[in-house]
Design a protein around this motif. Structure first.
Motif, PDB file in Angstrom:
ATOM      1  N   ALA A 150       0.816  -1.218   0.000  1.00 29.82           N
ATOM      2  CA  ALA A 150       0.000   0.000   0.000  1.00 29.82           C
ATOM      3  C   ALA A 150       0.848   1.266   0.000  1.00 29.82           C
ATOM      4  O   ALA A 150       0.321   2.377  -0.158  1.00 29.82           O
ATOM      5  CB  ALA A 150      -0.925   0.005   1.216  1.00 29.82           C
ATOM      6  N   VAL A 151       2.155   1.113   0.164  1.00 32.53           N
ATOM      7  CA  VAL A 151       3.066   2.263   0.206  1.00 32.53           C
ATOM      8  C   VAL A 151       3.710   2.429  -1.169  1.00 32.53           C
ATOM      9  O   VAL A 151       4.205   1.471  -1.757  1.00 32.53           O
ATOM     10  CB  VAL A 151       4.147   2.054   1.288  1.00 32.53           C
ATOM     11  N   THR A 152       3.716   3.661  -1.672  1.00 34.52           N
ATOM     12  CA  THR A 152       4.362   3.958  -2.945  1.00 34.52           C
ATOM     13  C   THR A 152       5.860   4.119  -2.723  1.00 34.52           C
ATOM     14  O   THR A 152       6.277   4.853  -1.818  1.00 34.52           O
ATOM     15  CB  THR A 152       3.800   5.250  -3.564  1.00 34.52           C
ATOM     16  N   ILE A 153       6.660   3.426  -3.499  1.00 29.31           N
ATOM     17  CA  ILE A 153       8.113   3.499  -3.359  1.00 29.31           C
ATOM     18  C   ILE A 153       8.667   4.471  -4.396  1.00 29.31           C
ATOM     19  O   ILE A 153       8.375   4.352  -5.587  1.00 29.31           O
ATOM     20  CB  ILE A 153       8.760   2.114  -3.538  1.00 29.31           C
ATOM     21  N   ALA A 154       9.457   5.421  -3.934  1.00 31.79           N
ATOM     22  CA  ALA A 154      10.104   6.400  -4.812  1.00 31.79           C
ATOM     23  C   ALA A 154      11.598   6.120  -4.866  1.00 31.79           C
ATOM     24  O   ALA A 154      12.200   5.772  -3.837  1.00 31.79           O
ATOM     25  CB  ALA A 154       9.859   7.821  -4.321  1.00 31.79           C
ATOM     26  N   PRO A 155      12.236   6.275  -6.024  1.00 32.07           N
ATOM     27  CA  PRO A 155      13.663   5.956  -6.132  1.00 32.07           C
ATOM     28  C   PRO A 155      14.577   6.979  -5.472  1.00 32.07           C
ATOM     29  O   PRO A 155      15.724   6.654  -5.155  1.00 32.07           O
ATOM     30  CB  PRO A 155      13.895   5.899  -7.644  1.00 32.07           C
ATOM     31  N   THR A 156      14.109   8.210  -5.274  1.00 37.51           N
ATOM     32  CA  THR A 156      14.978   9.247  -4.716  1.00 37.51           C
ATOM     33  C   THR A 156      14.274  10.014  -3.611  1.00 37.51           C
ATOM     34  O   THR A 156      13.032  10.011  -3.516  1.00 37.51           O
ATOM     35  CB  THR A 156      15.405  10.250  -5.797  1.00 37.51           C
ATOM     36  N   VAL A 157      15.062  10.696  -2.813  1.00 35.54           N
ATOM     37  CA  VAL A 157      14.514  11.554  -1.762  1.00 35.54           C
ATOM     38  C   VAL A 157      13.648  12.644  -2.362  1.00 35.54           C
ATOM     39  O   VAL A 157      12.548  12.939  -1.868  1.00 35.54           O
ATOM     40  CB  VAL A 157      15.661  12.176  -0.927  1.00 35.54           C
ATOM     41  N   GLU A 158      14.136  13.263  -3.429  1.00 43.54           N
ATOM     42  CA  GLU A 158      13.403  14.377  -4.038  1.00 43.54           C
ATOM     43  C   GLU A 158      12.031  13.936  -4.532  1.00 43.54           C
ATOM     44  O   GLU A 158      11.034  14.652  -4.348  1.00 43.54           O
ATOM     45  CB  GLU A 158      14.220  14.970  -5.183  1.00 43.54           C
ATOM     46  N   GLU A 159      11.958  12.745  -5.138  1.00 40.65           N
ATOM     47  CA  GLU A 159      10.667  12.262  -5.633  1.00 40.65           C
ATOM     48  C   GLU A 159       9.738  11.896  -4.485  1.00 40.65           C
ATOM     49  O   GLU A 159       8.515  12.034  -4.604  1.00 40.65           O
ATOM     50  CB  GLU A 159      10.884  11.073  -6.552  1.00 40.65           C
ATOM     51  N   ALA A 160      10.293  11.420  -3.385  1.00 39.76           N
ATOM     52  CA  ALA A 160       9.461  11.095  -2.231  1.00 39.76           C
ATOM     53  C   ALA A 160       8.892  12.355  -1.587  1.00 39.76           C
ATOM     54  O   ALA A 160       7.715  12.401  -1.192  1.00 39.76           O
ATOM     55  CB  ALA A 160      10.274  10.299  -1.214  1.00 39.76           C
ATOM     56  N   ILE A 161       9.718  13.386  -1.477  1.00 44.46           N
ATOM     57  CA  ILE A 161       9.315  14.600  -0.772  1.00 44.46           C
ATOM     58  C   ILE A 161       8.417  15.485  -1.624  1.00 44.46           C
ATOM     59  O   ILE A 161       7.602  16.255  -1.093  1.00 44.46           O
ATOM     60  CB  ILE A 161      10.573  15.375  -0.322  1.00 44.46           C
ATOM     61  N   ASN A 162       8.513  15.391  -2.918  1.00 47.05           N
ATOM     62  CA  ASN A 162       7.797  16.310  -3.811  1.00 47.05           C
ATOM     63  C   ASN A 162       6.316  16.412  -3.455  1.00 47.05           C
ATOM     64  O   ASN A 162       5.579  15.422  -3.496  1.00 47.05           O
ATOM     65  CB  ASN A 162       7.948  15.848  -5.268  1.00 47.05           C
ATOM     66  N   ALA A 163       5.886  17.608  -3.082  1.00 42.81           N
ATOM     67  CA  ALA A 163       4.491  17.941  -2.744  1.00 42.81           C
ATOM     68  C   ALA A 163       3.996  17.277  -1.467  1.00 42.81           C
ATOM     69  O   ALA A 163       2.793  17.294  -1.188  1.00 42.81           O
ATOM     70  CB  ALA A 163       3.562  17.603  -3.912  1.00 42.81           C
ATOM     71  N   ALA A 164       4.883  16.680  -0.680  1.00 43.18           N
ATOM     72  CA  ALA A 164       4.462  16.045   0.566  1.00 43.18           C
ATOM     73  C   ALA A 164       4.083  17.095   1.602  1.00 43.18           C
ATOM     74  O   ALA A 164       4.714  18.150   1.704  1.00 43.18           O
ATOM     75  CB  ALA A 164       5.574  15.152   1.111  1.00 43.18           C
ATOM     76  N   SER A 165       3.059  16.799   2.383  1.00 43.63           N
ATOM     77  CA  SER A 165       2.639  17.711   3.449  1.00 43.63           C
ATOM     78  C   SER A 165       3.454  17.520   4.718  1.00 43.63           C
ATOM     79  O   SER A 165       3.598  18.444   5.519  1.00 43.63           O
ATOM     80  CB  SER A 165       1.151  17.506   3.750  1.00 43.63           C
ATOM     81  N   VAL A 166       3.967  16.300   4.911  1.00 45.47           N
ATOM     82  CA  VAL A 166       4.799  15.992   6.075  1.00 45.47           C
ATOM     83  C   VAL A 166       5.919  15.064   5.616  1.00 45.47           C
ATOM     84  O   VAL A 166       5.688  14.158   4.810  1.00 45.47           O
ATOM     85  CB  VAL A 166       3.992  15.303   7.198  1.00 45.47           C
ATOM     86  N   VAL A 167       7.119  15.286   6.145  1.00 42.29           N
ATOM     87  CA  VAL A 167       8.266  14.432   5.856  1.00 42.29           C
ATOM     88  C   VAL A 167       8.686  13.738   7.152  1.00 42.29           C
ATOM     89  O   VAL A 167       8.899  14.399   8.177  1.00 42.29           O
ATOM     90  CB  VAL A 167       9.447  15.245   5.287  1.00 42.29           C
ATOM     91  N   LEU A 168       8.788  12.414   7.108  1.00 42.58           N
ATOM     92  CA  LEU A 168       9.242  11.635   8.258  1.00 42.58           C
ATOM     93  C   LEU A 168      10.618  11.056   7.967  1.00 42.58           C
ATOM     94  O   LEU A 168      10.816  10.417   6.931  1.00 42.58           O
ATOM     95  CB  LEU A 168       8.286  10.478   8.554  1.00 42.58           C
TER      96      LEU A 168
END
Length: 432
Positions: A364-382
């Motif tokens: 159920a979790v989307t996997i992103a290859p990079t930090v930048e792609e994971a953070i893009n438009a995120a409301s919260v970063v963990l």
């Protein structure tokens, strides 16, 4: 010497490669043909710094097979199979240990030494020894103390060696001294004891470390409601030489394939022995550890509520239970990501090594290859695994990717002042 290693998972593969590095001729055995094929080609089926290099450089005296009969000429046989938590219970699942001994015994030559390395319930060696001795061989227990991320160094230069043998079994001690002659020559302490004590060493060490981690996380719970700073608190009490600073890092808690299942199995064994009350505190250690995961979920949901919507994206940096590993067994990071996804939050996660294994465990979790792609438009970063590349992130460079600029430091590994100066709302566990 000629050595066999039965079980070529994480422990067995590293041990086999380490023994070859120490000069022995080694054959590793496993029933998993794909695993054996990978190891034969010089690739470990897991991420551990330095292992592939050993597999490739020592291939002249290191081989792997699925045929247990190929160990018949070995002088020493190491049992290195897993003891996972039993399904539906807390006790250790001993099927793999039992199967390993049953398959090995018919191929033992008189005078051989069988050495258990697996983490087992106390009393296991005493129960197995007659089976080994009936074949004219001897049994010893030599617990492993590997730290994931440092397993090669811990195999070649351990901080101690423990031999559990029958009283007066000098021959087994002498054989183990030959196996570890290079290690002993460097001054590594050697402790010779009985079976039960050797079995208890590993689980006792893990129970102590788990208790220390949960202690500081319990202090973090107090710090959060009093305005204290648990990191400064840890620094202060860590200067006491009786306590020490290591394993006093408050955060999302411990995980992996050892500490959680070992403390539960230890409790279960104590119950079987009629002394369960002696380890009741480990249940509280486990509970504190689980609460830290729930606390991160609470903080993330609260941050989304502050922004007015849970229909948003949360970025998770780190999925492995610790850095320098791809192990997601009982990973706090994966648990948090899955829990948020269950709340209807879109979770995008990344990790330098654990993306593939996490994807299988958390679909159920989307996997992103990079930090930048994971953070893009995120409301919260963990930040949930303290990889060096996450500790060293430039918050100013990342700020344009997320208008909300909210970071929750689940490992207290970031420079809070630096992130706040870059315009981020920073929240650490147990920190004001």
């Amino acid at each position: 010497m000629k050595i066999s290693v039965i079980g070529c998972g994480y422990l067995g593969a590293v041990h086999a490669a380490g023994m070859a590095e120490l000069g022995h001729t080694v054959v590793g055995v496993d029933i998993d043909a794909q695993k054996i094929a990978a190891l034969t080609s010089g690739r470990a089926p897991f991420f551990e710094p330095g292992v592939d290099g050993l597999l490739q450089s020592r291939s002249d005296r290191l081989r792997f097979t699925t045929d247990i009969s190929e160990v018949a000429d070995a002088e020493v046989h190491f049992i290195a199979v897993g003891t996972p938590q039993a399904e539906g219970g807390a006790a250790a699942d001993m099927r793999f240990v039992d199967a390993a001994f049953a398959s090995l015994v018919p191929h033992l030559r008189p005078g051989a030494l069988v050495v258990g390395k697996s983490t087992v319930p106390v009393g296991t060696a005493a129960a197995i020894a007659p089976q080994v001795e009936a074949a004219g061989a001897s049994l010893a227990w030599n617990p492993e103390f590997l730290r994931e991320g440092f397993a090669v160094a811990d195999t070649l230069t351990p901080d101690r060696l423990v031999y559990g043998v029958r009283a007066g079994d000098d021959a087994s001690v002498a054989l183990l001294d030959r196996v570890y002659s290079t290690t002993l020559a460097s001054g590594t302490p050697r402790i010779v004891t009985d079976f039960a004590t050797a079995e208890l060493v590993k689980v006792s060490a893990n129970a102590f470390l788990a208790t220390k981690i949960s202690f500081i996380n319990a202090m973090a719970e107090i710090a959060e409601v009093t305005g204290a700073d648990v990191t400064t608190l840890a620094d202060a009490i860590g200067h006491d030489t009786r306590i020490g600073r290591r394993f006093l890092n408050a955060g999302v808690g411990f995980g992996g394939g050892c500490l959680p299942k070992d403390i539960r199995a230890f409790q279960a064994r104590a119950d079987e022995l009629g002394v369960g009350h002696a380890l009741e505190f480990l249940d509280h250690v486990d509970q504190i550890n689980q609460r830290r995961r729930a606390r991160v979920v609470e903080l993330a949901l609260a941050a989304l509520d502050d922004q007015g919507s849970r229909d948003a994206t949360v970025a998770v940096l780190g999925l492995a239970f610790k850095p320098n590993s791809d192990d997601v067994r009982d990973s706090p990071a994966v648990d948090v990501a899955v829990a948020l996804a269950r709340e209807g939050v879109r979770v995008v996660a990344t990790d330098p090594q654990a993306q593939r294994s996490a994807a299988r465990k958390a679909p159920a979790v989307t996997i992103a290859p990079t930090v930048e792609e994971a953070i893009n438009a995120a409301s919260v970063v963990l930040v949930l695994t303290e990889w060096p590349e996450y500790r060293d992130l430039d918050p100013a460079a990342l700020a344009p990717l997320t208008p909300a600029r909210v970071v929750i430091d689940g490992r207290n590994c970031l420079d809070a002042d630096k992130w706040r100066a870059a315009g981020w709302t920073y929240r650490g566990l147990g920190r004001s």
